[in-house]
Design a protein around this motif. Sequence first.
Motif, PDB file in Angstrom:
ATOM      1  N   ASP A 257       0.828  -1.212   0.000  1.00 25.23           N
ATOM      2  CA  ASP A 257       0.000   0.000   0.000  1.00 25.23           C
ATOM      3  C   ASP A 257       0.860   1.259   0.000  1.00 25.23           C
ATOM      4  O   ASP A 257       0.392   2.333  -0.361  1.00 25.23           O
ATOM      5  CB  ASP A 257      -0.913   0.034   1.226  1.00 25.23           C
TER       6      ASP A 257
ATOM      7  N   ASP B 186       1.723   5.760  -6.671  1.00 26.12           N
ATOM      8  CA  ASP B 186       1.108   5.517  -7.982  1.00 26.12           C
ATOM      9  C   ASP B 186       2.157   5.604  -9.083  1.00 26.12           C
ATOM     10  O   ASP B 186       2.148   4.822 -10.027  1.00 26.12           O
ATOM     11  CB  ASP B 186      -0.026   6.510  -8.242  1.00 26.12           C
TER      12      ASP B 186
ATOM     13  N   LYS C 128       4.052   2.358  -9.075  1.00 28.67           N
ATOM     14  CA  LYS C 128       3.297   1.263  -9.701  1.00 28.67           C
ATOM     15  C   LYS C 128       3.345   1.374 -11.227  1.00 28.67           C
ATOM     16  O   LYS C 128       3.500   0.371 -11.921  1.00 28.67           O
ATOM     17  CB  LYS C 128       1.849   1.278  -9.213  1.00 28.67           C
TER      18      LYS C 128
ATOM     19  N   GLU D  17       5.075  -1.354 -13.963  1.00 31.00           N
ATOM     20  CA  GLU D  17       4.388  -1.915 -15.123  1.00 31.00           C
ATOM     21  C   GLU D  17       5.140  -1.599 -16.421  1.00 31.00           C
ATOM     22  O   GLU D  17       5.285  -2.465 -17.284  1.00 31.00           O
ATOM     23  CB  GLU D  17       2.951  -1.421 -15.190  1.00 31.00           C
TER      24      GLU D  17
ATOM     25  N   ARG E  74      -1.996  -5.909  -6.633  1.00 30.10           N
ATOM     26  CA  ARG E  74      -3.431  -5.624  -6.587  1.00 30.10           C
ATOM     27  C   ARG E  74      -4.031  -6.392  -5.416  1.00 30.10           C
ATOM     28  O   ARG E  74      -3.670  -7.543  -5.192  1.00 30.10           O
ATOM     29  CB  ARG E  74      -4.114  -6.100  -7.871  1.00 30.10           C
TER      30      ARG E  74
ATOM     31  N   PRO F 144      -2.176 -10.267 -11.072  1.00 33.08           N
ATOM     32  CA  PRO F 144      -2.101  -9.136 -12.000  1.00 33.08           C
ATOM     33  C   PRO F 144      -3.400  -8.936 -12.770  1.00 33.08           C
ATOM     34  O   PRO F 144      -4.106  -9.898 -13.084  1.00 33.08           O
ATOM     35  CB  PRO F 144      -0.960  -9.519 -12.940  1.00 33.08           C
ATOM     36  N   GLU F 145      -3.707  -7.705 -13.055  1.00 28.61           N
ATOM     37  CA  GLU F 145      -4.899  -7.358 -13.832  1.00 28.61           C
ATOM     38  C   GLU F 145      -4.703  -7.717 -15.300  1.00 28.61           C
ATOM     39  O   GLU F 145      -5.638  -8.128 -15.978  1.00 28.61           O
ATOM     40  CB  GLU F 145      -5.185  -5.872 -13.682  1.00 28.61           C
TER      41      GLU F 145
ATOM     42  N   TYR G  79       5.155 -10.620 -10.993  1.00 32.83           N
ATOM     43  CA  TYR G  79       4.038  -9.903 -10.366  1.00 32.83           C
ATOM     44  C   TYR G  79       4.494  -9.523  -8.962  1.00 32.83           C
ATOM     45  O   TYR G  79       4.967 -10.381  -8.215  1.00 32.83           O
ATOM     46  CB  TYR G  79       2.792 -10.795 -10.309  1.00 32.83           C
TER      47      TYR G  79
ATOM     48  N   CYS H 263       1.164  -8.640  -3.202  1.00 28.65           N
ATOM     49  CA  CYS H 263       0.604  -7.785  -2.163  1.00 28.65           C
ATOM     50  C   CYS H 263       1.134  -8.272  -0.819  1.00 28.65           C
ATOM     51  O   CYS H 263       1.077  -9.459  -0.516  1.00 28.65           O
ATOM     52  CB  CYS H 263      -0.919  -7.861  -2.134  1.00 28.65           C
TER      53      CYS H 263
END
Length: 153
Positions: A88, A92, A95, A99, A107, A112-113, A149, A152
């Motif tokens: 956390d 931003d 992150k 990527e 996430r 991963p999204e 990845y 978290c």
Amino acid sequence: MAQPSEQQVWDWLDAVPDPEIPVISVVDLGIVRDVAWEGETLTVTVTPTYSGCPATSIISMDIETALRERGIRDIRIKTRISPAWTTDWLSDKGKMKLEEYGIAPPRPAGGPERCPRCGSKAVEKVSQFGSTPCKAHWRCTDCLEPFDYFKCI
């Protein structure tokens, strides 16, 4: 030499790369928790990503070197392990840099999204263990590229 502002020190530290993922700074990684002048001594508080992280001593040395290069002589690096570091705390900007570098950012959903290389959502976990303890190994089933990845924590 006049004492630099704490904001100036934060800006300097934002240029210190993480030794394991050099595309992200120690500030964007969220491990620099505080910068404060205590009289003539600059104290930088650092929280490792996990206790026993082998990069912790190198990170401290890199922070001290960066500050000494800017004329600060009296430096104290303080390690704080509580509260424990969490993903956390990644910025931003950090992150986004992960990527762009090919590492899927963490996430809360636990995976991963999308593939950081081609953007496909068709991804699968290869191993819970990646190139470092804080990463898992995944693969895109569309472009067939492997990628890390950032777990978290």
